[in-house]
Design a protein around this motif. Structure first.
Motif, PDB file in Angstrom:
ATOM      1  N   ILE A   5       0.847  -1.196   0.000  1.00 41.69           N
ATOM      2  CA  ILE A   5       0.000   0.000   0.000  1.00 41.69           C
ATOM      3  C   ILE A   5       0.883   1.248   0.000  1.00 41.69           C
ATOM      4  CG2 ILE A   5      -1.691   1.349   1.338  1.00 41.69           C
ATOM      5  CD1 ILE A   5      -2.894  -1.158   0.204  1.00 41.69           C
ATOM      6  N   GLY A   6       0.493   2.243  -0.791  1.00 42.88           N
ATOM      7  CA  GLY A   6       1.177   3.533  -0.808  1.00 42.88           C
ATOM      8  C   GLY A   6       0.205   4.650  -0.506  1.00 42.88           C
ATOM      9  N   GLU A   7       0.625   5.576   0.349  1.00 43.19           N
ATOM     10  CA  GLU A   7      -0.167   6.759   0.677  1.00 43.19           C
ATOM     11  C   GLU A   7       0.672   7.984   0.370  1.00 43.19           C
ATOM     12  OE1 GLU A   7      -1.276   6.380   4.786  1.00 43.19           O
ATOM     13  OE2 GLU A   7      -2.633   4.718   4.370  1.00 43.19           O
ATOM     14  N   SER A   8       0.205   8.800  -0.563  1.00 41.91           N
ATOM     15  CA  SER A   8       0.962   9.947  -1.044  1.00 41.91           C
ATOM     16  C   SER A   8       0.238  11.237  -0.700  1.00 41.91           C
ATOM     17  CB  SER A   8       1.152   9.821  -2.562  1.00 41.91           C
ATOM     18  OG  SER A   8       2.075  10.771  -3.025  1.00 41.91           O
ATOM     19  N   VAL A   9       0.976  12.194  -0.122  1.00 36.16           N
ATOM     20  CA  VAL A   9       0.408  13.486   0.250  1.00 36.16           C
ATOM     21  C   VAL A   9       1.304  14.610  -0.267  1.00 36.16           C
ATOM     22  CG1 VAL A   9      -0.775  12.598   2.299  1.00 36.16           C
ATOM     23  CG2 VAL A   9       1.550  13.492   2.505  1.00 36.16           C
ATOM     24  N   PRO A  10       0.690  15.750  -0.627  1.00 35.93           N
ATOM     25  CA  PRO A  10       1.505  16.877  -1.085  1.00 35.93           C
ATOM     26  C   PRO A  10       2.172  17.585   0.095  1.00 35.93           C
ATOM     27  CG  PRO A  10      -0.816  17.480  -1.125  1.00 35.93           C
ATOM     28  CD  PRO A  10      -0.741  16.035  -0.709  1.00 35.93           C
ATOM     29  N   LEU A  11       3.457  17.886  -0.047  1.00 39.07           N
ATOM     30  CA  LEU A  11       4.167  18.678   0.952  1.00 39.07           C
ATOM     31  C   LEU A  11       4.237  20.137   0.524  1.00 39.07           C
ATOM     32  CD1 LEU A  11       7.214  16.361   1.752  1.00 39.07           C
ATOM     33  CD2 LEU A  11       5.034  16.536   2.976  1.00 39.07           C
ATOM     34  N   HIS A  12       4.237  20.374  -0.802  1.00 41.89           N
ATOM     35  CA  HIS A  12       4.289  21.727  -1.361  1.00 41.89           C
ATOM     36  C   HIS A  12       3.558  21.723  -2.692  1.00 41.89           C
ATOM     37  CE1 HIS A  12       5.779  25.607  -2.702  1.00 41.89           C
ATOM     38  NE2 HIS A  12       6.123  25.045  -3.834  1.00 41.89           N
ATOM     39  N   VAL A  13       2.667  22.687  -2.866  1.00 46.05           N
ATOM     40  CA  VAL A  13       1.968  22.848  -4.133  1.00 46.05           C
ATOM     41  C   VAL A  13       2.192  24.283  -4.594  1.00 46.05           C
ATOM     42  CG1 VAL A  13      -0.265  22.824  -5.310  1.00 46.05           C
ATOM     43  CG2 VAL A  13       0.221  21.127  -3.534  1.00 46.05           C
ATOM     44  N   GLY A  14       3.039  24.429  -5.606  1.00 48.83           N
ATOM     45  CA  GLY A  14       3.316  25.744  -6.172  1.00 48.83           C
ATOM     46  C   GLY A  14       2.857  25.808  -7.614  1.00 48.83           C
ATOM     47  N   ARG A  15       3.056  26.958  -8.225  1.00 50.71           N
ATOM     48  CA  ARG A  15       2.658  27.107  -9.628  1.00 50.71           C
ATOM     49  C   ARG A  15       3.573  26.330 -10.563  1.00 50.71           C
ATOM     50  NH1 ARG A  15       3.307  31.943 -11.744  1.00 50.71           N
ATOM     51  NH2 ARG A  15       4.707  32.621 -10.114  1.00 50.71           N
ATOM     52  N   ARG A  16       4.850  26.216 -10.228  1.00 47.40           N
ATOM     53  CA  ARG A  16       5.820  25.565 -11.113  1.00 47.40           C
ATOM     54  C   ARG A  16       6.340  24.236 -10.586  1.00 47.40           C
ATOM     55  NH1 ARG A  16       6.439  26.063 -15.888  1.00 47.40           N
ATOM     56  NH2 ARG A  16       8.655  25.828 -15.800  1.00 47.40           N
TER      57      ARG A  16
ATOM     58  N   GLN B 107       5.139  13.298  -0.893  1.00 50.67           N
ATOM     59  CA  GLN B 107       5.784  12.297  -0.047  1.00 50.67           C
ATOM     60  C   GLN B 107       4.882  11.069   0.024  1.00 50.67           C
ATOM     61  OE1 GLN B 107       6.313  13.030   4.279  1.00 50.67           O
ATOM     62  NE2 GLN B 107       8.480  12.739   3.774  1.00 50.67           N
ATOM     63  N   THR B 108       5.474   9.926  -0.273  1.00 53.45           N
ATOM     64  CA  THR B 108       4.716   8.675  -0.303  1.00 53.45           C
ATOM     65  C   THR B 108       5.283   7.690   0.705  1.00 53.45           C
ATOM     66  OG1 THR B 108       4.303   9.022  -2.657  1.00 53.45           O
ATOM     67  CG2 THR B 108       3.906   6.805  -1.793  1.00 53.45           C
ATOM     68  N   SER B 109       4.435   7.260   1.634  1.00 52.87           N
ATOM     69  CA  SER B 109       4.788   6.192   2.569  1.00 52.87           C
ATOM     70  C   SER B 109       4.300   4.885   1.963  1.00 52.87           C
ATOM     71  CB  SER B 109       4.101   6.406   3.923  1.00 52.87           C
ATOM     72  OG  SER B 109       4.611   7.556   4.558  1.00 52.87           O
ATOM     73  N   ILE B 110       5.185   3.885   1.942  1.00 58.02           N
ATOM     74  CA  ILE B 110       4.847   2.588   1.363  1.00 58.02           C
ATOM     75  C   ILE B 110       4.912   1.530   2.463  1.00 58.02           C
ATOM     76  CG2 ILE B 110       5.439   0.856  -0.377  1.00 58.02           C
ATOM     77  CD1 ILE B 110       6.676   3.159  -2.024  1.00 58.02           C
ATOM     78  N   TYR B 111       3.820   0.758   2.553  1.00 57.34           N
ATOM     79  CA  TYR B 111       3.676  -0.255   3.600  1.00 57.34           C
ATOM     80  C   TYR B 111       3.630  -1.645   2.975  1.00 57.34           C
ATOM     81  CZ  TYR B 111       2.389   3.912   6.162  1.00 57.34           C
ATOM     82  OH  TYR B 111       2.395   5.166   6.731  1.00 57.34           O
ATOM     83  N   GLY B 112       4.361  -2.579   3.577  1.00 59.50           N
ATOM     84  CA  GLY B 112       4.410  -3.952   3.091  1.00 59.50           C
ATOM     85  C   GLY B 112       3.181  -4.750   3.488  1.00 59.50           C
ATOM     86  N   PRO B 113       3.132  -6.019   3.070  1.00 62.98           N
ATOM     87  CA  PRO B 113       2.001  -6.889   3.390  1.00 62.98           C
ATOM     88  C   PRO B 113       1.732  -7.019   4.891  1.00 62.98           C
ATOM     89  CG  PRO B 113       3.359  -7.902   1.715  1.00 62.98           C
ATOM     90  CD  PRO B 113       4.105  -6.687   2.201  1.00 62.98           C
TER      91      PRO B 113
END
Length: 134
Positions: free
Chosen positions: A88-99, A104-110
């Motif tokens: 499983i991967g959970e990805s969240v934005p740390l910075h959202v700019g115009r350019r 950041q994605t945390s990946i969890y094993g079985p």
């Protein structure tokens, strides 16, 4: 936003999206023999590709029409080895700019333990001719 169909590498790797919005992307990858290294554990490159796919997909929620993104930097910390099974991967934005966007994605094993943390920078570019955009 309608998510693009799984094609190419995400389809080959068995990556599917569980949920997706501008604040969080959750995906899964059914890790099998395609994803293993010579020692029979999940290849670090497969984990990195999984994280890159989720962060790149999340960036699509934040960019204007007729643009695309490209990963210009990616860093992965590996915390433990991982066996075959549902990752499983959970990805969240740390910075959202115009350019630029940073995800950041945390990946969890079985077993539910975090195996890797992928941080990537996406550069916003004009859509290449023939590139699908939303």
């Amino acid at each position: 936003m309608v998510l693009p169909p799984r094609t190419g590498m995400p389809l080959h790797f068995g990556i599917s999206i569980i949920s997706a919005d501008k604040d969080k992307i959750v995906g899964e990858m059914q890790a099998d023999e395609r994803h293993l290294n010579a020692f029979g554990i999940l290849h670090g490159g497969a984990l990195m590709a999984f994280g890159d796919e989720l962060g790149g997909l999340g960036s699509r929620f934040h960019i204007p029409p007729d643009t695309r993104t490209a990963t210009i930097e990616s860093k992965t910390n590996f915390f433990r080895s991982c066996s075959q099974g549902r990752v499983i991967g959970e990805s969240v934005p740390l910075h959202v700019g115009r350019r630029m966007l940073v995800w950041q994605t945390s990946i969890y094993g079985p077993d539910g333990k975090r195996v890797a943390l992928v941080t990537q920078t996406q550069l916003v570019l004009p859509a290449a001719q023939g590139t699908p955009t939303e």
